[in-house]
Design a protein around this motif. Sequence first.
Motif, PDB file in Angstrom:
ATOM      1  N   SER A  81       0.098  -0.878   9.280  1.00 34.13           N
ATOM      2  CA  SER A  81       1.362  -1.528   9.634  1.00 34.13           C
ATOM      3  C   SER A  81       2.085  -2.045   8.394  1.00 34.13           C
ATOM      4  O   SER A  81       3.236  -2.465   8.483  1.00 34.13           O
ATOM      5  CB  SER A  81       1.089  -2.673  10.599  1.00 34.13           C
ATOM      6  OG  SER A  81       0.091  -3.527  10.058  1.00 34.13           O
ATOM      7  N   ILE A  82       1.422  -2.020   7.257  1.00 30.06           N
ATOM      8  CA  ILE A  82       1.972  -2.460   5.955  1.00 30.06           C
ATOM      9  C   ILE A  82       2.665  -3.818   6.138  1.00 30.06           C
ATOM     10  O   ILE A  82       2.037  -4.726   6.665  1.00 30.06           O
ATOM     11  CB  ILE A  82       2.868  -1.372   5.326  1.00 30.06           C
ATOM     12  CG1 ILE A  82       2.237   0.019   5.519  1.00 30.06           C
ATOM     13  CG2 ILE A  82       3.089  -1.664   3.849  1.00 30.06           C
ATOM     14  CD1 ILE A  82       1.297   0.548   4.517  1.00 30.06           C
ATOM     15  N   THR A  83       3.940  -3.973   5.755  1.00 33.44           N
ATOM     16  CA  THR A  83       4.521  -5.326   5.762  1.00 33.44           C
ATOM     17  C   THR A  83       4.732  -5.867   7.180  1.00 33.44           C
ATOM     18  O   THR A  83       4.744  -7.078   7.370  1.00 33.44           O
ATOM     19  CB  THR A  83       5.886  -5.362   5.039  1.00 33.44           C
ATOM     20  OG1 THR A  83       6.765  -4.450   5.695  1.00 33.44           O
ATOM     21  CG2 THR A  83       5.754  -5.001   3.573  1.00 33.44           C
ATOM     22  N   GLY A 129      -8.271   3.660   0.557  1.00 32.39           N
ATOM     23  CA  GLY A 129      -7.763   4.567  -0.478  1.00 32.39           C
ATOM     24  C   GLY A 129      -6.310   4.341  -0.838  1.00 32.39           C
ATOM     25  O   GLY A 129      -5.870   4.770  -1.897  1.00 32.39           O
ATOM     26  N   GLY A 130      -5.549   3.702   0.046  1.00 30.25           N
ATOM     27  CA  GLY A 130      -4.161   3.371  -0.271  1.00 30.25           C
ATOM     28  C   GLY A 130      -3.184   4.538  -0.270  1.00 30.25           C
ATOM     29  O   GLY A 130      -2.011   4.345  -0.577  1.00 30.25           O
ATOM     30  N   ALA A 131      -3.627   5.757   0.049  1.00 34.07           N
ATOM     31  CA  ALA A 131      -2.676   6.876   0.170  1.00 34.07           C
ATOM     32  C   ALA A 131      -2.090   6.806   1.577  1.00 34.07           C
ATOM     33  O   ALA A 131      -2.817   6.952   2.572  1.00 34.07           O
ATOM     34  CB  ALA A 131      -3.367   8.214  -0.062  1.00 34.07           C
ATOM     35  N   ASP A 137       6.789   2.873   9.826  1.00 29.25           N
ATOM     36  CA  ASP A 137       7.568   4.112   9.955  1.00 29.25           C
ATOM     37  C   ASP A 137       7.465   5.030   8.729  1.00 29.25           C
ATOM     38  O   ASP A 137       7.242   6.239   8.858  1.00 29.25           O
ATOM     39  CB  ASP A 137       9.039   3.816  10.299  1.00 29.25           C
ATOM     40  CG  ASP A 137       9.722   2.855   9.313  1.00 29.25           C
ATOM     41  OD1 ASP A 137       9.020   2.201   8.516  1.00 29.25           O
ATOM     42  OD2 ASP A 137      10.963   2.748   9.359  1.00 29.25           O
ATOM     43  N   GLY A 138       7.597   4.453   7.542  1.00 29.40           N
ATOM     44  CA  GLY A 138       7.563   5.297   6.338  1.00 29.40           C
ATOM     45  C   GLY A 138       6.241   6.022   6.214  1.00 29.40           C
ATOM     46  O   GLY A 138       6.190   7.237   5.974  1.00 29.40           O
ATOM     47  N   SER A 139       5.153   5.306   6.392  1.00 31.48           N
ATOM     48  CA  SER A 139       3.825   5.919   6.300  1.00 31.48           C
ATOM     49  C   SER A 139       3.612   6.921   7.428  1.00 31.48           C
ATOM     50  O   SER A 139       2.996   7.972   7.230  1.00 31.48           O
ATOM     51  CB  SER A 139       2.746   4.833   6.362  1.00 31.48           C
ATOM     52  OG  SER A 139       2.902   3.927   5.303  1.00 31.48           O
ATOM     53  N   ILE A 189       7.632  -2.658   1.540  1.00 31.83           N
ATOM     54  CA  ILE A 189       6.681  -3.203   0.568  1.00 31.83           C
ATOM     55  C   ILE A 189       7.130  -2.910  -0.863  1.00 31.83           C
ATOM     56  O   ILE A 189       6.908  -3.704  -1.780  1.00 31.83           O
ATOM     57  CB  ILE A 189       5.257  -2.652   0.826  1.00 31.83           C
ATOM     58  CG1 ILE A 189       4.236  -3.444   0.019  1.00 31.83           C
ATOM     59  CG2 ILE A 189       5.156  -1.165   0.527  1.00 31.83           C
ATOM     60  CD1 ILE A 189       2.791  -3.158   0.412  1.00 31.83           C
ATOM     61  N   LEU A 190       7.798  -1.779  -1.051  1.00 32.83           N
ATOM     62  CA  LEU A 190       8.179  -1.399  -2.407  1.00 32.83           C
ATOM     63  C   LEU A 190       9.315  -2.273  -2.949  1.00 32.83           C
ATOM     64  O   LEU A 190       9.495  -2.388  -4.167  1.00 32.83           O
ATOM     65  CB  LEU A 190       8.558   0.083  -2.462  1.00 32.83           C
ATOM     66  CG  LEU A 190       7.416   1.060  -2.152  1.00 32.83           C
ATOM     67  CD1 LEU A 190       7.861   2.506  -2.382  1.00 32.83           C
ATOM     68  CD2 LEU A 190       6.173   0.772  -2.992  1.00 32.83           C
ATOM     69  N   LYS A 191      10.060  -2.900  -2.045  1.00 34.45           N
ATOM     70  CA  LYS A 191      11.094  -3.833  -2.524  1.00 34.45           C
ATOM     71  C   LYS A 191      10.421  -5.007  -3.229  1.00 34.45           C
ATOM     72  O   LYS A 191      10.867  -5.440  -4.290  1.00 34.45           O
ATOM     73  CB  LYS A 191      11.947  -4.325  -1.361  1.00 34.45           C
ATOM     74  CG  LYS A 191      12.769  -3.231  -0.711  1.00 34.45           C
ATOM     75  CD  LYS A 191      13.659  -3.837   0.360  1.00 34.45           C
ATOM     76  CE  LYS A 191      14.393  -2.781   1.141  1.00 34.45           C
ATOM     77  NZ  LYS A 191      15.058  -3.334   2.326  1.00 34.45           N
TER      78      LYS A 191
HETATM   79  C1  LIG Z   1       0.509   9.241  -0.706  1.00 36.82           C
HETATM   80  C2  LIG Z   1       1.319   8.070  -1.109  1.00 36.82           C
HETATM   81  N1  LIG Z   1       2.605   8.234  -1.467  1.00 36.82           N
HETATM   82  C3  LIG Z   1       3.360   7.174  -1.797  1.00 36.82           C
HETATM   83  C4  LIG Z   1       2.828   5.914  -1.816  1.00 36.82           C
HETATM   84  C5  LIG Z   1       3.651   4.738  -2.298  1.00 36.82           C
HETATM   85  N2  LIG Z   1       3.972   3.839  -1.193  1.00 36.82           N
HETATM   86  C6  LIG Z   1       3.230   2.769  -0.925  1.00 36.82           C
HETATM   87  S1  LIG Z   1       3.787   1.906   0.342  1.00 36.82           S
HETATM   88  C7  LIG Z   1       5.088   2.954   0.559  1.00 36.82           C
HETATM   89  C8  LIG Z   1       6.110   2.719   1.612  1.00 36.82           C
HETATM   90  C9  LIG Z   1       5.561   2.176   2.878  1.00 36.82           C
HETATM   91  O1  LIG Z   1       6.616   2.063   3.800  1.00 36.82           O
HETATM   92  P1  LIG Z   1       6.320   1.838   5.314  1.00 36.82           P
HETATM   93  O2  LIG Z   1       5.149   2.621   5.722  1.00 36.82           O
HETATM   94  O3  LIG Z   1       7.570   2.065   6.093  1.00 36.82           O
HETATM   95  O4  LIG Z   1       5.893   0.319   5.399  1.00 36.82           O
HETATM   96  P2  LIG Z   1       6.749  -0.978   5.039  1.00 36.82           P
HETATM   97  O5  LIG Z   1       6.571  -1.193   3.580  1.00 36.82           O
HETATM   98  O6  LIG Z   1       8.183  -0.711   5.405  1.00 36.82           O
HETATM   99  O7  LIG Z   1       6.158  -2.069   5.841  1.00 36.82           O
HETATM  100  C10 LIG Z   1       5.057   3.981  -0.357  1.00 36.82           C
HETATM  101  C11 LIG Z   1       6.035   5.086  -0.423  1.00 36.82           C
HETATM  102  C12 LIG Z   1       1.462   5.785  -1.441  1.00 36.82           C
HETATM  103  N3  LIG Z   1       0.843   4.614  -1.419  1.00 36.82           N
HETATM  104  N4  LIG Z   1       0.748   6.856  -1.069  1.00 36.82           N
END
Ligand SMILES: Cc1ncc(C[n+]2csc(CCOP(=O)(O)OP(=O)(O)O)c2C)c(N)n1
Length: 514
Positions: free
Chosen positions: A360-362, A384-386, A412-414, A444-446
Amino acid sequence: MTGADALVRTLLASGVDTCFANPGTSEMHLVAALDRVETMRSVLALFEGVATGAADGYARMTGRPASTLLHLGPGLGNGLASLHNAHRALSPIVNIVGEHGTYHRRFDPPLYTDIEALARVYSSWVKTVESPRDTSEAAAAAVSAALSPPGRISTLILPADSAWSESTGPIAAPVPVPPRGKAQDVRVRAAADALRGGKAALILNGPVLRASPLETCGRLAAASGAELLAPTQVPRLERGAGRVFVDRIPYVIDSALKRLAHLERAVLVNAKAPVAFFAYPDKPSLLLPSGCEVLTLADPSEDGLDAIERLAEMLGATGFEPAREPLAPPSLPTGAITLPGLAAVIAALLPEHAIVVDESITSGRGLLPATRHSPPHDWLTNPGGAIGMGMPVAVGAAVACPGRKVVCLQSDGSGMYTVQSLWTMAREALDIAVVLFNNRAYEILKGEFTHVGAGVAGAGALDMLEIGRPDLDWVAIAGAQGVPAVRVETLGDFARQLAGALAGQGPRLIEVMI
Ligand SMILES: Cc1ncc(C[n+]2csc(CCOP(=O)(O)OP(=O)(O)O)c2C)c(N)n1
């Protein structure tokens, strides 16, 4: 019997009965061999990162390897990011990768590449089987290597003529798996001294994060006052009501440094010393304070369960009662969507023995505290963080545990990295509720932009960190792949839809507009 038949039957004899597959021409005889054995469950994935990620989720829930079936170097290449996560999660996996016929490779056909080189990055066992006679022996060795502590990836590369030619070799017997090594007494004594010294933490990972060993860790904590900590991302943690609480080291570096600043001693059990995910200007790489004494009781390959039992004996902790979490889920909130509100809805409705896959990241930062007192459940994150881990791991967990509800908390991004997972969920009627957090950003990247000292993001930079324009429509994305989906814009709607999804069977997606 072809070489492919011998291979598939040997996999079965060694306990591998599930295959996450995306085949091509060079794997047709493997597909035929899978078809000839009813006891092998073959699950089609429409992208190799879904197949390898599903094998990761399956391994985390069963402790056994699934196999994957991948098409040559490019197929394996597509699966590598999920294999990276599986490698970090110490998940046993047996990759079967098709290869051109032995006599065909020298003509350099279009799909020819160095598969072994690609495989070696994450596989500790790699073999190209040049003769059909050797397929069964290689398959048994691959399974044993995958199951060797601490859990590894094997890649068996099968040339098409080894697959289609007659195999004279019998089905190979399972190859014994080496046991985990025991911690030396001197380390148990040193750990006991460290815990007696005060201001100490046990840092736990791997097999000790299950309910039963956590009881022992709870006794150790009760007897010594030590804290129980886990890395930010873990393969699998059994938590919730009735279980012993383990605190997660925060992701954000300043929070992590603050959380650990008071520690003078850390004892690692199947864990490594905590390290920041990234380098940040003027910040340390290691998260424990510089004066903190760090001891390894058991490294990730060793028998942590035995080590904590011996430590409990030595500390006289066996008679202590561990502190167990009470059952006290929050009540259902209503009103506009907020992150704490979403966490409370999930915590209020989480069913007993749910398997939560959390990417769910942020949007999920409040989820762990909110669900602390929900009914007992498993929590799977991404060591692994990918990104793109969530939905594939949910697929594998659902295949592994047909009687349990899987709740996939997905940003959504992931989610877009492995979006084809939804199709496999629909085709296999997997019991997964996907909660999709749509914030239309790489939010999260912001924060990371600022943390690494890149200054204030201008319009061009923000364009790389936001994923609207065009806006993704997850109801349509899921619906188009056969997964019923709804969009919610209030907490009340979310609670109603989540309750419905949890009461029903089969895959559902709820798109939550953040
Ligand atoms: C394979 C891979 N590509 C790129 C990244 C870099 N990265 C880390 S978090 C992220 C964006 C995550 O966005 P989202 O999943 O929408 O979660 P949010 O930050 O909006 O909560 C990216 C592109 C990564 N960790 N792994």
